[in-house]
Motif scaffolding. Structure first.
Motif, PDB file in Angstrom:
ATOM      1  N   GLN A  28      43.841   4.098 113.503  1.00 34.05           N
ATOM      2  CA  GLN A  28      44.461   5.673 114.728  1.00 34.05           C
ATOM      3  C   GLN A  28      45.813   5.679 114.488  1.00 34.05           C
ATOM      4  O   GLN A  28      46.467   4.148 114.871  1.00 34.05           O
ATOM      5  CB  GLN A  28      43.629   5.359 115.520  1.00 34.05           C
ATOM      6  CG  GLN A  28      42.418   6.426 115.998  1.00 34.05           C
ATOM      7  CD  GLN A  28      42.176   6.874 116.900  1.00 34.05           C
ATOM      8  OE1 GLN A  28      41.678   5.542 117.960  1.00 34.05           O
ATOM      9  NE2 GLN A  28      41.324   7.491 117.785  1.00 34.05           N
ATOM     10  N   ASP A  66      44.213  10.829 113.067  1.00 33.66           N
ATOM     11  CA  ASP A  66      43.093  10.141 113.538  1.00 33.66           C
ATOM     12  C   ASP A  66      41.800  10.298 112.239  1.00 33.66           C
ATOM     13  O   ASP A  66      42.502  11.643 111.119  1.00 33.66           O
ATOM     14  CB  ASP A  66      42.535  10.706 114.784  1.00 33.66           C
ATOM     15  CG  ASP A  66      41.309   9.862 115.371  1.00 33.66           C
ATOM     16  OD1 ASP A  66      41.295   8.763 114.482  1.00 33.66           O
ATOM     17  OD2 ASP A  66      41.020  10.505 115.832  1.00 33.66           O
ATOM     18  N   PRO A 103      32.669  11.625 108.301  1.00 37.94           N
ATOM     19  CA  PRO A 103      31.126  12.204 109.293  1.00 37.94           C
ATOM     20  C   PRO A 103      30.829  10.705 109.682  1.00 37.94           C
ATOM     21  O   PRO A 103      31.516  10.131 109.654  1.00 37.94           O
ATOM     22  CB  PRO A 103      30.417  12.408 108.069  1.00 37.94           C
ATOM     23  CG  PRO A 103      30.919  11.625 106.951  1.00 37.94           C
ATOM     24  CD  PRO A 103      32.251  12.057 107.177  1.00 37.94           C
ATOM     25  N   GLY A 104      30.526  10.520 110.902  1.00 36.65           N
ATOM     26  CA  GLY A 104      30.116   9.713 112.256  1.00 36.65           C
ATOM     27  C   GLY A 104      30.681   9.422 113.186  1.00 36.65           C
ATOM     28  O   GLY A 104      32.432  10.483 113.447  1.00 36.65           O
ATOM     29  N   SER A 105      30.339   8.994 114.576  1.00 32.05           N
ATOM     30  CA  SER A 105      30.514   8.918 115.256  1.00 32.05           C
ATOM     31  C   SER A 105      32.251   8.144 115.251  1.00 32.05           C
ATOM     32  O   SER A 105      31.848   6.458 115.360  1.00 32.05           O
ATOM     33  CB  SER A 105      30.140   7.859 116.796  1.00 32.05           C
ATOM     34  OG  SER A 105      30.761   8.576 117.984  1.00 32.05           O
ATOM     35  N   ASN A 106      33.351   8.267 115.994  1.00 34.16           N
ATOM     36  CA  ASN A 106      35.074   7.528 115.574  1.00 34.16           C
ATOM     37  C   ASN A 106      35.027   7.119 117.090  1.00 34.16           C
ATOM     38  O   ASN A 106      36.206   6.949 117.009  1.00 34.16           O
ATOM     39  CB  ASN A 106      35.976   7.790 114.666  1.00 34.16           C
ATOM     40  CG  ASN A 106      36.786   6.822 114.642  1.00 34.16           C
ATOM     41  OD1 ASN A 106      36.666   5.765 113.795  1.00 34.16           O
ATOM     42  ND2 ASN A 106      38.059   7.177 113.874  1.00 34.16           N
ATOM     43  N   CYS A 107      34.466   6.742 118.356  1.00 35.67           N
ATOM     44  CA  CYS A 107      34.558   7.331 119.285  1.00 35.67           C
ATOM     45  C   CYS A 107      33.362   5.768 120.230  1.00 35.67           C
ATOM     46  O   CYS A 107      32.795   6.695 120.406  1.00 35.67           O
ATOM     47  CB  CYS A 107      35.156   8.237 119.980  1.00 35.67           C
ATOM     48  SG  CYS A 107      35.686   7.456 122.346  1.00 35.67           S
ATOM     49  N   ASP A 108      33.757   5.103 120.234  1.00 37.64           N
ATOM     50  CA  ASP A 108      33.336   3.762 121.136  1.00 37.64           C
ATOM     51  C   ASP A 108      33.651   3.544 122.349  1.00 37.64           C
ATOM     52  O   ASP A 108      34.324   3.044 122.698  1.00 37.64           O
ATOM     53  CB  ASP A 108      32.738   2.599 121.138  1.00 37.64           C
ATOM     54  CG  ASP A 108      31.312   2.634 119.464  1.00 37.64           C
ATOM     55  OD1 ASP A 108      31.037   3.596 119.374  1.00 37.64           O
ATOM     56  OD2 ASP A 108      31.802   1.962 118.391  1.00 37.64           O
ATOM     57  N   GLU A 109      32.849   3.964 123.823  1.00 38.47           N
ATOM     58  CA  GLU A 109      33.168   3.416 124.973  1.00 38.47           C
ATOM     59  C   GLU A 109      32.536   2.568 125.897  1.00 38.47           C
ATOM     60  O   GLU A 109      31.345   2.182 125.401  1.00 38.47           O
ATOM     61  CB  GLU A 109      33.645   4.980 125.754  1.00 38.47           C
ATOM     62  CG  GLU A 109      34.217   6.212 125.286  1.00 38.47           C
ATOM     63  CD  GLU A 109      34.194   6.923 126.233  1.00 38.47           C
ATOM     64  OE1 GLU A 109      33.191   6.717 127.055  1.00 38.47           O
ATOM     65  OE2 GLU A 109      34.150   8.087 126.567  1.00 38.47           O
TER      66      GLU A 109
END
Length: 88
Positions: free
Chosen positions: A5, A65, A69-75
């Motif tokens: 990013q 950014d 596909p897929g989640s690109n944000c982990d908290e």
């Protein structure tokens, strides 16, 4: 976690960068840096980072950014509060 990013500062304000190495988050590895208005940043894939912290008023950034596909944000919740000391 899936792609790099980039954040391009387009405001005349300094800001704080808070990061930790990729992998399992270790709070003792969290580091902070002071960025000047003319500086921008690119995070490598998987690097933990706080959102950018504007220091002298609202600031604008262009964000580059990953798209796909897929989640690109982990908290991740921290175990305790951290403080940022910007004194010289």
């Amino acid at each position: 976690p899936l792609g790099s990013q980039s954040f391009i500062n387009i405001s005349p304000n300094p800001y704080a960068i808070v990061v930790a190495p990729a992998g399992e988050l270790r709070e003792d590895a969290i580091r902070a840096f002071l960025a000047q208005p003319s500086q921008s940043i690119t995070y490598h894939r998987g690097v933990w980072h706080h959102y950018l912290l504007a220091l002298e008023g609202a600031s604008d950034f262009v964000v580059v950014d990953r798209v796909g596909p897929g989640s690109n944000c982990d908290e991740q919740l921290l175990e305790g509060p951290l403080s940022l000391d910007l004194s010289p």
